[in-house]
Design a protein around this motif. Structure first.
Motif, PDB file in Angstrom:
ATOM      1  N   SER A   1      -1.140  -9.504  14.474  1.00 46.84           N
ATOM      2  CA  SER A   1      -0.561  -8.190  14.199  1.00 46.84           C
ATOM      3  C   SER A   1      -1.114  -7.182  15.196  1.00 46.84           C
ATOM      4  O   SER A   1      -2.160  -7.402  15.825  1.00 46.84           O
ATOM      5  CB  SER A   1      -0.915  -7.718  12.776  1.00 46.84           C
ATOM      6  OG  SER A   1      -0.451  -8.617  11.795  1.00 46.84           O
ATOM      7  N   VAL A   2      -0.403  -6.072  15.325  1.00 46.86           N
ATOM      8  CA  VAL A   2      -0.891  -4.921  16.073  1.00 46.86           C
ATOM      9  C   VAL A   2      -1.047  -3.772  15.085  1.00 46.86           C
ATOM     10  O   VAL A   2      -0.152  -3.521  14.275  1.00 46.86           O
ATOM     11  CB  VAL A   2       0.071  -4.532  17.205  1.00 46.86           C
ATOM     12  CG1 VAL A   2      -0.375  -3.233  17.876  1.00 46.86           C
ATOM     13  CG2 VAL A   2       0.167  -5.654  18.236  1.00 46.86           C
ATOM     14  N   HIS A   3      -2.190  -3.095  15.132  1.00 44.47           N
ATOM     15  CA  HIS A   3      -2.479  -2.011  14.209  1.00 44.47           C
ATOM     16  C   HIS A   3      -2.661  -0.709  14.989  1.00 44.47           C
ATOM     17  O   HIS A   3      -3.384  -0.685  15.995  1.00 44.47           O
ATOM     18  CB  HIS A   3      -3.760  -2.288  13.416  1.00 44.47           C
ATOM     19  CG  HIS A   3      -3.805  -3.638  12.791  1.00 44.47           C
ATOM     20  ND1 HIS A   3      -3.288  -3.905  11.547  1.00 44.47           N
ATOM     21  CD2 HIS A   3      -4.310  -4.822  13.254  1.00 44.47           C
ATOM     22  CE1 HIS A   3      -3.474  -5.186  11.257  1.00 44.47           C
ATOM     23  NE2 HIS A   3      -4.092  -5.756  12.273  1.00 44.47           N
ATOM     24  N   LEU A   4      -2.032   0.355  14.514  1.00 43.01           N
ATOM     25  CA  LEU A   4      -2.233   1.682  15.077  1.00 43.01           C
ATOM     26  C   LEU A   4      -2.818   2.572  13.985  1.00 43.01           C
ATOM     27  O   LEU A   4      -2.262   2.655  12.884  1.00 43.01           O
ATOM     28  CB  LEU A   4      -0.922   2.281  15.571  1.00 43.01           C
ATOM     29  CG  LEU A   4      -0.195   1.535  16.703  1.00 43.01           C
ATOM     30  CD1 LEU A   4       1.106   2.247  17.026  1.00 43.01           C
ATOM     31  CD2 LEU A   4      -1.064   1.436  17.935  1.00 43.01           C
TER      32      LEU A   4
ATOM     33  N   VAL B   1       8.074  -3.157  11.880  1.00 45.82           N
ATOM     34  CA  VAL B   1       7.236  -1.959  11.914  1.00 45.82           C
ATOM     35  C   VAL B   1       7.194  -1.318  10.531  1.00 45.82           C
ATOM     36  O   VAL B   1       8.235  -1.163   9.879  1.00 45.82           O
ATOM     37  CB  VAL B   1       7.770  -0.926  12.926  1.00 45.82           C
ATOM     38  CG1 VAL B   1       6.902   0.329  12.912  1.00 45.82           C
ATOM     39  CG2 VAL B   1       7.844  -1.519  14.322  1.00 45.82           C
ATOM     40  N   GLU B   2       6.011  -0.961  10.084  1.00 45.40           N
ATOM     41  CA  GLU B   2       5.852  -0.147   8.871  1.00 45.40           C
ATOM     42  C   GLU B   2       4.825   0.929   9.179  1.00 45.40           C
ATOM     43  O   GLU B   2       3.803   0.661   9.821  1.00 45.40           O
ATOM     44  CB  GLU B   2       5.426  -1.012   7.693  1.00 45.40           C
ATOM     45  CG  GLU B   2       6.400  -2.155   7.441  1.00 45.40           C
ATOM     46  CD  GLU B   2       6.593  -2.469   5.977  1.00 45.40           C
ATOM     47  OE1 GLU B   2       6.082  -1.719   5.129  1.00 45.40           O
ATOM     48  OE2 GLU B   2       7.262  -3.479   5.701  1.00 45.40           O
ATOM     49  N   LEU B   3       5.094   2.133   8.727  1.00 43.60           N
ATOM     50  CA  LEU B   3       4.290   3.296   9.109  1.00 43.60           C
ATOM     51  C   LEU B   3       4.090   4.183   7.890  1.00 43.60           C
ATOM     52  O   LEU B   3       5.023   4.404   7.114  1.00 43.60           O
ATOM     53  CB  LEU B   3       5.009   4.050  10.226  1.00 43.60           C
ATOM     54  CG  LEU B   3       4.336   5.217  10.929  1.00 43.60           C
ATOM     55  CD1 LEU B   3       4.955   5.402  12.315  1.00 43.60           C
ATOM     56  CD2 LEU B   3       4.491   6.523  10.140  1.00 43.60           C
TER      57      LEU B   3
ATOM     58  N   HIS C   1       4.326  -8.309   2.441  1.00 43.13           N
ATOM     59  CA  HIS C   1       4.060  -9.110   3.639  1.00 43.13           C
ATOM     60  C   HIS C   1       2.979  -8.461   4.498  1.00 43.13           C
ATOM     61  O   HIS C   1       2.061  -9.127   4.981  1.00 43.13           O
ATOM     62  CB  HIS C   1       5.358  -9.262   4.437  1.00 43.13           C
ATOM     63  CG  HIS C   1       5.210  -9.988   5.734  1.00 43.13           C
ATOM     64  ND1 HIS C   1       4.962 -11.328   5.811  1.00 43.13           N
ATOM     65  CD2 HIS C   1       5.268  -9.535   7.020  1.00 43.13           C
ATOM     66  CE1 HIS C   1       4.875 -11.692   7.085  1.00 43.13           C
ATOM     67  NE2 HIS C   1       5.058 -10.620   7.834  1.00 43.13           N
ATOM     68  N   VAL C   2       3.062  -7.147   4.681  1.00 40.09           N
ATOM     69  CA  VAL C   2       2.077  -6.432   5.492  1.00 40.09           C
ATOM     70  C   VAL C   2       0.724  -6.403   4.795  1.00 40.09           C
ATOM     71  O   VAL C   2      -0.322  -6.598   5.425  1.00 40.09           O
ATOM     72  CB  VAL C   2       2.566  -5.005   5.803  1.00 40.09           C
ATOM     73  CG1 VAL C   2       1.485  -4.204   6.522  1.00 40.09           C
ATOM     74  CG2 VAL C   2       3.827  -5.060   6.654  1.00 40.09           C
TER      75      VAL C   2
ATOM     76  N   TYR D   1      -1.252   5.312   9.563  1.00 42.00           N
ATOM     77  CA  TYR D   1      -1.391   3.902   9.960  1.00 42.00           C
ATOM     78  C   TYR D   1      -0.009   3.324  10.240  1.00 42.00           C
ATOM     79  O   TYR D   1       0.967   3.640   9.552  1.00 42.00           O
ATOM     80  CB  TYR D   1      -2.065   3.109   8.847  1.00 42.00           C
ATOM     81  CG  TYR D   1      -2.018   1.604   9.047  1.00 42.00           C
ATOM     82  CD1 TYR D   1      -2.844   0.979   9.979  1.00 42.00           C
ATOM     83  CD2 TYR D   1      -1.125   0.818   8.321  1.00 42.00           C
ATOM     84  CE1 TYR D   1      -2.789  -0.392  10.177  1.00 42.00           C
ATOM     85  CE2 TYR D   1      -1.063  -0.555   8.513  1.00 42.00           C
ATOM     86  CZ  TYR D   1      -1.893  -1.155   9.442  1.00 42.00           C
ATOM     87  OH  TYR D   1      -1.839  -2.513   9.653  1.00 42.00           O
ATOM     88  N   ALA D   2       0.071   2.469  11.263  1.00 43.87           N
ATOM     89  CA  ALA D   2       1.302   1.738  11.560  1.00 43.87           C
ATOM     90  C   ALA D   2       0.951   0.277  11.812  1.00 43.87           C
ATOM     91  O   ALA D   2      -0.066  -0.032  12.441  1.00 43.87           O
ATOM     92  CB  ALA D   2       2.017   2.320  12.783  1.00 43.87           C
ATOM     93  N   HIS D   3       1.805  -0.605  11.307  1.00 43.01           N
ATOM     94  CA  HIS D   3       1.608  -2.050  11.459  1.00 43.01           C
ATOM     95  C   HIS D   3       2.784  -2.633  12.222  1.00 43.01           C
ATOM     96  O   HIS D   3       3.949  -2.321  11.935  1.00 43.01           O
ATOM     97  CB  HIS D   3       1.507  -2.717  10.085  1.00 43.01           C
ATOM     98  CG  HIS D   3       1.361  -4.205  10.129  1.00 43.01           C
ATOM     99  ND1 HIS D   3       2.435  -5.054  10.232  1.00 43.01           N
ATOM    100  CD2 HIS D   3       0.255  -4.992  10.107  1.00 43.01           C
ATOM    101  CE1 HIS D   3       2.002  -6.301  10.261  1.00 43.01           C
ATOM    102  NE2 HIS D   3       0.680  -6.289  10.189  1.00 43.01           N
TER     103      HIS D   3
END
Length: 308
Positions: free
Chosen positions: A56-59, A85-87, A44-45, A71-73
């Motif tokens: 989405s928000v991306h870090l 959240v996935e990191l 999905h991500v 990276y975090a989504h």
């Protein structure tokens, strides 16, 4: 993730990644998956990464030389049930606080409940989750089976036939069946026409491996087994029981077992594969028992942590 000293990496938040940034993230994901033996981001991500219009928000975390270290989504489309959240941290930059810095960035960027996946159930992820107040809420098992082992012949209930999915013609009926089959499932049962469309456009999609069980007298769809083949450079090919579902009205007649064995035979005989995997919630005892009777065994676990 790690409980090491604070990192000097720069964490940046954005609502849209540039093509170059997406390339960096995908390279990081491949590196982490090769080292850990489990993909750090779910499908999905990854699909959202390739869709610039997906909300989405991306870090991103970068070292002083600009190298992407983590990276975090954040999937913000369902703030009621929780922001997804996935990191992931690059294997070459672990145990230096990058995971903790990204996690703090997630907490600062999100409002409302959080649902964070830890693919592979790594001890460092569990430790960080405890430190930040998350609780273990759901466990998804990956099961595997060799396809060289004998397969029973599919035995369909009377009046039921198998055929291949026809893109365009079967979309609406399949979405209705999928929603009925997975009415209680937190992700699968909510698939929209767009969710189906993007997967039908994926390079791996093969309509011949998307088996539909149809009531011959009415044409009504009763169940399905959608298979998938994973092919990566330098890695062995493996099949997947991608989605398997049966209409509640057809439960108890052996259709789930017949669909499973038919799909496994397709992966072995038509695609030449020697192993297959699937994902199932550990709490779905009926499905776990079915798959174990068919020769599947536990391979790995993925844990969903909740906060709020």
């Amino acid at each position: 993730m790690s409980s090491a000293e604070p990192t000097s990496d720069q964490v940046t938040r954005t609502d849209r990644l540039t093509p170059a940034e997406i390339t960096d993230v995908l390279a990081l994901v491949r590196s982490a998956g090769e080292v850990d033996g489990a993909d750090p981001l779910d499908e999905h991500v990854l699909l959202r990464l390739r869709d610039p219009d997906a909300p989405s928000v991306h870090l991103t975390a970068r070292a002083d030389d600009g190298a992407l270290t983590g990276y975090a989504h954040l999937d913000t489309t369902d703030p009621v049930d929780g922001i997804g959240v996935e990191l992931v941290v690059h294997p070459g930059f672990r145990r230096r606080g990058t995971g903790r810095a990204l996690a703090r960035g997630v907490l600062a960027s999100a409002t409302g409940p959080l649902r964070a996946w830890a693919h592979g159930d790594h001890p460092s992820a569990a430790a960080l989750a405890v430190d930040l107040g998350f609780h273990r809420a759901r466990v998804l098992w990956q099961l595997r089976r060799p396809l060289a082992a004998p397969l029973a012949e599919p035995r369909l209930p009377d009046g039921v036939v198998l055929r291949a999915f026809q893109p365009g013609a079967d979309d609406a009926a399949w979405l209705t069946l999928n929603a009925r089959a997975f009415a209680e499932h937190p992700e699968q049962g909510r698939w929209s026409a767009d969710d189906l469309r993007v997967r039908l456009a994926e390079p791996w999609f093969d309509p011949a491996g998307f088996l539909l069980a149809e009531e011959s007298s009415t044409g009504r769809l009763l169940g399905f087994h959608w298979t998938k083949v994973h092919e990566r450079p330098g890695a062995a090919r493996i099949g997947e029981v991608y989605v398997l579902g049966v209409d509640p009205s057809a439960h108890g007649g052996g259709l789930g077992k017949a669909l499973t064995t038919a799909g496994l035979a397709y992966l072995r005989d038509r695609r030449g594969l020697d192993r297959v995997m699937l994902y199932v919630d550990d709490s779905n005892t009926g499905a776990v028992a079915l798959y174990q009777r068919l020769g599947f065994a536990h391979w790995a676990a993925h844990v969903n942590y909740h906060l709020g």
